[in-house]
Structure formats: structure tokens, C-alpha cells
Design an enzyme around this catalytic site. Structure first.
Site, short mmCIF file in Angstrom:
data_model
loop_
_atom_site.label_atom_id
_atom_site.label_comp_id
_atom_site.label_asym_id
_atom_site.label_seq_id
_atom_site.Cartn_x
_atom_site.Cartn_y
_atom_site.Cartn_z
N SER A 133 0.80 -1.23 0.00
CA SER A 133 0.00 0.00 0.00
C SER A 133 0.84 1.28 0.00
CB SER A 133 -0.94 0.01 1.21
OG SER A 133 -0.18 -0.03 2.40
N THR A 192 -1.90 3.38 3.71
CA THR A 192 -1.04 4.57 3.72
C THR A 192 -0.19 4.70 4.99
OG1 THR A 192 -2.92 5.65 2.71
CG2 THR A 192 -1.22 7.09 3.62
N THR A 226 1.66 7.02 -0.14
CA THR A 226 0.81 5.86 -0.43
C THR A 226 0.85 5.50 -1.90
OG1 THR A 226 -1.43 4.98 -0.12
CG2 THR A 226 -1.28 7.23 -0.90
N ARG A 235 -6.83 8.34 -10.54
CA ARG A 235 -7.45 8.62 -9.22
C ARG A 235 -6.40 9.11 -8.23
NH1 ARG A 235 -6.68 6.70 -3.69
NH2 ARG A 235 -8.69 6.77 -2.65
N VAL A 236 -6.73 10.11 -7.48
CA VAL A 236 -5.86 10.64 -6.43
C VAL A 236 -6.63 10.56 -5.11
CG1 VAL A 236 -4.76 12.75 -5.57
CG2 VAL A 236 -4.58 12.15 -8.00
N THR A 294 -5.58 7.90 7.36
CA THR A 294 -5.39 6.69 6.58
C THR A 294 -6.77 6.14 6.25
OG1 THR A 294 -4.42 4.47 6.58
CG2 THR A 294 -5.21 5.28 8.69
N GLY A 295 -6.85 5.33 5.22
CA GLY A 295 -8.13 4.73 4.87
C GLY A 295 -8.65 5.27 3.55
N1 GLY Z 1 -5.57 6.96 2.01
C1 GLY Z 1 -5.00 6.60 0.81
C2 GLY Z 1 -5.87 6.68 -0.37
O1 GLY Z 1 -7.08 6.64 -0.27
O2 GLY Z 1 -5.34 6.76 -1.45
#
Ligand code: GLY
Length: 326
Positions: free
Chosen positions: A85, A188, A206, A216-217, A239-240
Site C-alpha cells: 500500500s 497509507t 501511499t 485517481r488521487v 489513513t483509509g
Molecule cells: N488513504 C489513501 C488513499 O485513499 O489513497
């Protein structure tokens, strides 16, 4: 080839990977939302935060420089070949390409970030270059890659790691998503550090959501979403599922709540409450927050159980379980 039409029928929000942890619960936070306070203090997300914090602690002890500490600390995770990740060995997007996001911030408001960047082993160092060498805050995609080349960063091959390749090939058989429970206990890495002198810095890096749409960001390179640091108040990182965190500008929200007098724990809990109120399908979403204030008290909270974090101070380093809403 994956069936892309089938893929697109699924909401991107249903791609959440919920990442529980089975370590023993440690009660950290007193019932009034206060924790013990430490200076220096380093916090980072998930179990991979342990070796990252150890490196950051070494750097902080040697140099007293918090921004060097948070950069060097998360570089350990960016190089960890077992990590799916963070870094170029992370799980790729749905085209099979690893694309990375990272940000870095200092407590005086200086910050830099890169998003959707390819072939760069240390996006956190590139984010720092954006902070220090440009008048900008965020560079994305091919522009970020060109900047990396101009700054002398070597370009890595885009080959997937053997583990990521195997998982991607498996995913391509159906190219559909379900929340995956219990596959990894990390996501992350977000790291925040408080120096003995009261200076703060944070870093966040990440490979983003596994099998995301190309381009996608997530929240990690968005200052205020994945990371926010203010020497006058404190720092927070997230995170998440990035979409859920961006919607509430989670890290900035936590710092502002602390500015208004909430403890770090209370602020993290309020951010999770806000996130739940602004996101649908919450049972598919995991997100967690970490924060400290300028006194060195800290807090952590997540939507689902399973979020843990590394906490280092003069009494040593521990992996701690965060409390959660559900
Ligand atoms: N928290 C990392 C992401 O959603 O890319």
C-alpha cells in the site's frame, strides 16, 4: 483484460479495503479524552509505522530536525518490498500501473505534495522538493515526473513486484470489488512528529487504493485531507478510504477542533463522526486519524475496528490499538 464496463458499474466507494489488526488492545486514552503528553513525539499509522518511527527517531535524535525525521522515516516504508500500500511495490491501478501520492508539511505552513506520479521510488522526497524548490504546493502526473527527472531522481522500471503482480492477475479474473477483510494490516503511512523545541512536521505517502481508476488521487497528497500541521496547535494525519477523508478535509478539521480546545482524542472522534455523516455505505469504509497537540498529548480513532499506530517517545516505541466508532 479486465471487464472495464463491469468495473465501472461498481461505485468507487465500494473499493474500500478494510484492514483489521488482531493485536492486543491497549487502553491509551483516559475517559476525559486526554492522554499522557510527550515531547519529542512521533506517531505513524499502522504496524509499518514501527520501523519508520524507529528511523525517524534516530534522525530526530541526531539532527533535531523534524522535517528530516518525517521524510527519512517514511522512506523506510516506501522501500519495503512486502508492503502493498506504499511505494512502487504497492498494488497497481486497474491498468496495472503503480501510481503514487505523497505530501509533506511543516508547522510554519510550508508544504509540498505530488499526486499520480509514476516511476519515482521516493515520492516523499519529491514532495519535499516541491516544497523547497518550487513556488507551488502540488505537482501531479507527468509534470511531477518531469520535475523529478529535472531534480535528478532516477526513473524506476514500472514492473510490478512479484506479490503485486500475482494479486493483480488474480483481480483481473473478475475485475470486481468487494471490501476485503483481513488481508493486510496496513494502508497509507502518515507520520507526524513533534520536536523538543516545539517544531512539528508531517509526511504521508501511499500507492493509494488498490485497482483504482487510472488517474485517481486520494487524500494523502491533499494538504488538509491526509495531513495538516500547525506549530501553533498540533498535527493530524489520516489513513483509509481517501474519498471519505477528502469529503471532510479530515486532518485540517482535527487541527481546527484542537485549536478550539478539543483534546486530540476528542478531535479525532469528532472527525470520524463527521466522516460517517457525510459518507454513504459506511460499513464498507475504513478511515482512521492520528493527532497530537503542541503539548504532546495524542489521540487516534477510526471508523471500523482494526486501526493501529506506532507511538515513539522518550519511554520507547509501542504499537497501539486505536479505539473505533463501530
Ligand atoms: N488513504 C489513501 C488513499 O485513499 O489513497
Amino acid at each position: 483484460m479486465p471487464d472495464r464496463r463491469k468495473f465501472l458499474k461498481h461505485s468507487i466507494l465500494s473499493t474500500a479495503i478494510i484492514l483489521p489488526f488482531s493485536g492486543k488492545a491497549i487502553s491509551l486514552i483516559k475517559s476525559n479524552g486526554a492522554s499522557d503528553a510527550y515531547k519529542p513525539l512521533i506517531l505513524s499509522t499502522w504496524e509499518h509505522g514501527m520501523p519508520a518511527n524507529e528511523r525517524a527517531w534516530e534522525v530526530l535524535k541526531e539532527s533535531g530536525n523534524v522535517v528530516d525525521a518525517v521524510e527519512e522515516g517514511v522512506k523506510v516504508t516506501e522501500l519495503d518490498m512486502d508492503n502493498l500500500s506504499v511505494g512502487l511495490q504497492g498494488l497497481p491501478d486497474r491498468e496495472g500501473i503503480p501510481t503514487l501520492d505523497a505530501s509533506i508539511m511543516m508547522g510554519d505552513g510550508s508544504c509540498g505534495a505530488v499526486a499520480f506520479v509514476r516511476q519515482v521510488k521516493h515520492p516523499i522526497s519529491l514532495a519535499r522538493k516541491v516544497m523547497e524548490e518550487t513556488p507551488h504546493v502540488l505537482l501531479a502526473g507527468e509534470g511531477a515526473r518531469q520535475f523529478a527527472i529535472a531534480q535528478g531522481f532516477p526513473m524506476e522500471k514500472e514492473a510490478l513486484s512479484p506479490k503485486a503482480e500475482m494479486m493483480y492477475q488474480e483481480w483481473k479474473k473478475t475485475a470486481t470489488y468487494k471490501p476485503i477483510i483481513n488481508i493486510e494490516n496496513h494502508d497509507t503511512i502518515g507520520m507526524i512528529a513533534l520536536g523538543e523545541d516545539g517544531k512539528m512536521a508531517g509526511s504521508c505517502t501511499t500507492s493509494g487504493l488498490a485497482y483504482k481508476m487510472h488517474g485517481r488521487v486520494g487524500d494523502s497528497p491533499i494538504i488538509g485531507a491526509g495531513l495538516y500541521v500547525d506549530d501553533e496547535v498540533g498535527a493530524a494525519t489520516a489513513t483509509g478510504l481517501g474519498e471519505s477523508i477528502i469529503r471532510i478535509n479530515g486532518s485540517f478539521l482535527i487541527v481546527e477542533l484542537m485549536r478550539q480546545g478539543r483534546t486530540p482524542q476528542e478531535a479525532c472522534e469528532e472527525a470520524v463522526r463527521r466522516l460517517i455523516s457525510k459518507n454513504k455505505n459506511i460499513s464498507d469504509i475504513q478511515a482512521g486519524f492520528l493527532a497530537f497537540n503542541k503539548e504532546g498529548a495524542y489521540g487516534a480513532y477510526s471508523v471500523q475496528p482494526g486501526f493501529n499506530f506506532a507511538c515513539h517517545h522518550q519511554k520507547g516505541g509501542n504499537l497501539l490499538d486505536a479505539k473505533s466508532k463501530f
